[in-house]
Design a protein around this motif. Structure first.
Motif, mmCIF file in Angstrom:
data_model
loop_
_atom_site.group_PDB
_atom_site.id
_atom_site.type_symbol
_atom_site.label_atom_id
_atom_site.label_comp_id
_atom_site.label_asym_id
_atom_site.label_seq_id
_atom_site.Cartn_x
_atom_site.Cartn_y
_atom_site.Cartn_z
ATOM 1 N N GLY A 184 0.818 -1.195 0.000
ATOM 2 C CA GLY A 184 0.000 0.000 0.000
ATOM 3 C C GLY A 184 0.856 1.251 0.000
ATOM 4 N N ARG A 185 0.431 2.273 -0.688
ATOM 5 C CA ARG A 185 1.208 3.506 -0.766
ATOM 6 C C ARG A 185 0.781 4.471 0.334
ATOM 7 N N GLY A 186 1.780 5.137 0.921
ATOM 8 C CA GLY A 186 1.468 6.117 1.947
ATOM 9 C C GLY A 186 1.011 5.469 3.241
ATOM 10 N N GLY A 187 0.637 6.325 4.188
ATOM 11 C CA GLY A 187 0.179 5.840 5.483
ATOM 12 C C GLY A 187 -1.334 5.769 5.554
ATOM 13 N N LEU A 188 -1.827 5.594 6.759
ATOM 14 C CA LEU A 188 -3.265 5.508 6.985
ATOM 15 C C LEU A 188 -3.924 6.871 6.825
ATOM 16 N N ALA A 189 -5.147 6.863 6.358
ATOM 17 C CA ALA A 189 -5.941 8.094 6.346
ATOM 18 C C ALA A 189 -6.160 8.532 7.793
ATOM 19 N N PRO A 190 -6.251 9.840 8.055
ATOM 20 C CA PRO A 190 -6.421 10.304 9.444
ATOM 21 C C PRO A 190 -7.591 9.636 10.168
ATOM 22 N N TRP A 191 -8.734 9.470 9.481
ATOM 23 C CA TRP A 191 -9.888 8.848 10.137
ATOM 24 C C TRP A 191 -9.582 7.387 10.498
ATOM 25 N N ALA A 192 -8.850 6.682 9.622
ATOM 26 C CA ALA A 192 -8.522 5.287 9.876
ATOM 27 C C ALA A 192 -7.557 5.174 11.040
ATOM 28 N N GLU A 193 -6.584 6.068 11.098
ATOM 29 C CA GLU A 193 -5.627 6.062 12.208
ATOM 30 C C GLU A 193 -6.350 6.286 13.531
ATOM 31 N N ARG A 194 -7.255 7.287 13.575
ATOM 32 C CA ARG A 194 -7.990 7.571 14.813
ATOM 33 C C ARG A 194 -8.802 6.371 15.260
ATOM 34 N N ARG A 195 -9.517 5.742 14.333
ATOM 35 C CA ARG A 195 -10.381 4.614 14.688
ATOM 36 C C ARG A 195 -9.581 3.410 15.173
ATOM 37 N N CYS A 196 -8.427 3.159 14.545
ATOM 38 C CA CYS A 196 -7.605 2.018 14.948
ATOM 39 C C CYS A 196 -7.000 2.229 16.337
ATOM 40 N N LEU A 197 -6.505 3.430 16.598
ATOM 41 C CA LEU A 197 -5.913 3.702 17.905
ATOM 42 C C LEU A 197 -6.969 3.649 19.002
ATOM 43 N N GLU A 198 -8.170 4.125 18.697
ATOM 44 C CA GLU A 198 -9.253 4.060 19.678
ATOM 45 C C GLU A 198 -9.636 2.609 19.960
ATOM 46 N N LEU A 199 -9.676 1.793 18.912
ATOM 47 C CA LEU A 199 -9.991 0.371 19.098
ATOM 48 C C LEU A 199 -8.932 -0.303 19.965
ATOM 49 N N MET A 200 -7.678 0.023 19.751
ATOM 50 C CA MET A 200 -6.611 -0.525 20.590
ATOM 51 C C MET A 200 -6.824 -0.153 22.057
ATOM 52 N N ARG A 201 -7.161 1.105 22.299
ATOM 53 C CA ARG A 201 -7.331 1.559 23.690
ATOM 54 C C ARG A 201 -8.541 0.906 24.348
ATOM 55 N N VAL A 202 -9.619 0.804 23.608
ATOM 56 C CA VAL A 202 -10.854 0.235 24.170
ATOM 57 C C VAL A 202 -10.679 -1.252 24.484
ATOM 58 N N ARG A 203 -9.905 -1.945 23.661
ATOM 59 C CA ARG A 203 -9.754 -3.385 23.820
ATOM 60 C C ARG A 203 -8.346 -3.755 24.278
ATOM 61 N N LEU A 204 -7.802 -2.929 25.139
ATOM 62 C CA LEU A 204 -6.433 -3.098 25.609
ATOM 63 C C LEU A 204 -6.215 -4.436 26.307
ATOM 64 N N SER A 205 -7.231 -4.935 26.980
ATOM 65 C CA SER A 205 -7.084 -6.171 27.752
ATOM 66 C C SER A 205 -7.245 -7.420 26.890
ATOM 67 N N GLU A 206 -7.579 -7.263 25.608
ATOM 68 C CA GLU A 206 -7.874 -8.405 24.750
ATOM 69 C C GLU A 206 -6.712 -8.712 23.805
ATOM 70 N N ASP A 207 -6.713 -9.938 23.281
ATOM 71 C CA ASP A 207 -5.731 -10.348 22.272
ATOM 72 C C ASP A 207 -6.264 -9.942 20.903
ATOM 73 N N ILE A 208 -6.213 -8.644 20.637
ATOM 74 C CA ILE A 208 -6.767 -8.119 19.385
ATOM 75 C C ILE A 208 -5.910 -8.595 18.211
ATOM 76 N N SER A 209 -6.544 -8.823 17.078
ATOM 77 C CA SER A 209 -5.824 -9.357 15.925
ATOM 78 C C SER A 209 -5.573 -8.289 14.870
ATOM 79 N N LEU A 210 -4.641 -8.579 13.981
ATOM 80 C CA LEU A 210 -4.369 -7.696 12.860
ATOM 81 C C LEU A 210 -5.589 -7.586 11.950
#
Length: 303
Positions: A184-210
């Motif tokens: 893939g070219r370039g990085g994540l779109a700003p909205w995608a980056e925000r949503r992914c980081l929020e998902l990581m924080r919300v599910r910090l205690s879980e074995d979240i997958s790629l």
């Protein structure tokens, strides 16, 4: 990904003669199988297994002959050499001296969909240019070293760690075989980056997958892993560890929760695992950190 209880490769290496050579095993949910093996001299052939197997020779110096799916060979191994065995191929191999190997197995059932997406539906496992050949790759050796080191610290590799490492290694194997995957070219779109980081924080205690993070960004897992690193500067697994350590620090500072409970709260299976991770990143134990931040005259210096 559908997660099988036990991959065919692990079933083979857990029974009979092969079981006696296995020294360490890490197998996160059938996504990857990591084995450290001390193989004696002699016939080390095996039946066909539905996955590609990457061997890393830790000592070298042994003459090896056989066929791993790319034609007959007869070579003397060197320390650090990598060798790839083809999927669904009954390998034949004879070694003249004992070998110490770290082997990484990719069950095809777990990786085919991801690789098809990465190659726009045109992925082929025709890596015949490197099957059975001794080769070197600093990228792969570094990924394997990190994978084992992190597994030793955190216990069984998380799904996120296993999938991200697997993507990196498979991409390099395809490049070496002359069939590079389009990234893939370039990085994540700003909205995608925000949503992914929020998902990581919300599910910090879980074995979240790629897969789950990639779905949030509406990308294939393979492209997501590369674009995340371009945007954040580190792979998803490293960023998740940072979030966990930061949250652990907050809980140690602001609450009286037992350290075992804090470990579970931030996604680690025990206080021992948290202690190893914390010591690696903060240079002191969770207990020492708690005392240091709560006692102004404490002699322990925070990093």
């Amino acid at each position: 990904m559908t997660v099988p209880a036990c991959s065919p490769a692990i079933q083979w290496y857990s029974k009979g003669r092969p079981a006696s050579v296995v020294r360490r095993r890490k197998s996160p949910g059938g996504i990857l199988d990591l084995l450290e093996m001390a193989c004696p001299a002699g016939d080390v052939s095996r039946p066909a297994l539905p996955g590609i197997v990457l061997h890393h020779d830790l000592i070298g110096g042994s003459r090896v002959s056989g066929d791993l799916g790319g034609g007959r060979f007869d070579v003397t191994s060197r320390k650090g050499d990598l060798t790839l065995a083809a999927p669904n191929f009954a390998t034949f191999a004879v070694v003249e001296a004992s070998r110490h190997l770290c082997s990484l197995m990719f069950p095809l059932a777990q990786w085919q969909k991801m690789l098809d997406e990465a190659a726009n539906g045109d992925f082929s496992l025709d890596l015949s240019q490197i099957y059975g050949r001794m080769f070197d790759s600093p990228v792969i050796r570094s990924a394997l070293r990190d994978l084992w080191a992190l597994s030793d610290v955190e216990g069984a590799p998380s799904r996120l760690l296993a999938q991200a490492a697997g993507c990196e290694i498979l991409a390099e194997l395809c490049r070496l075989a002359g069939s590079p995957l389009v990234s893939g070219r370039g990085g994540l779109a700003p909205w995608a980056e925000r949503r992914c980081l929020e998902l990581m924080r919300v599910r910090l205690s879980e074995d979240i997958s790629l897969d789950e993070l990639a779905a949030e960004a509406q990308l294939s897992p393979f492209h997501f892993a590369r674009m995340f690193k371009q945007s954040l500067g580190v792979p998803p697994r490293v960023y998740l560890t940072r979030l966990r350590v930061e949250k652990a620090c907050e809980l140690l500072e602001m609450t009286d929760l037992p350290i075992t409970e804090i470990a579970l709260e931030v996604g680690y299976s025990s206080n021992q695992v948290l202690a190893r991770v914390f010591l690696k990143h903060m240079r002191l134990s969770p207990s020492d950190y708690r005392r240091a931040v709560r006692d102004p005259v404490c002699s322990i210096a925070l990093p």
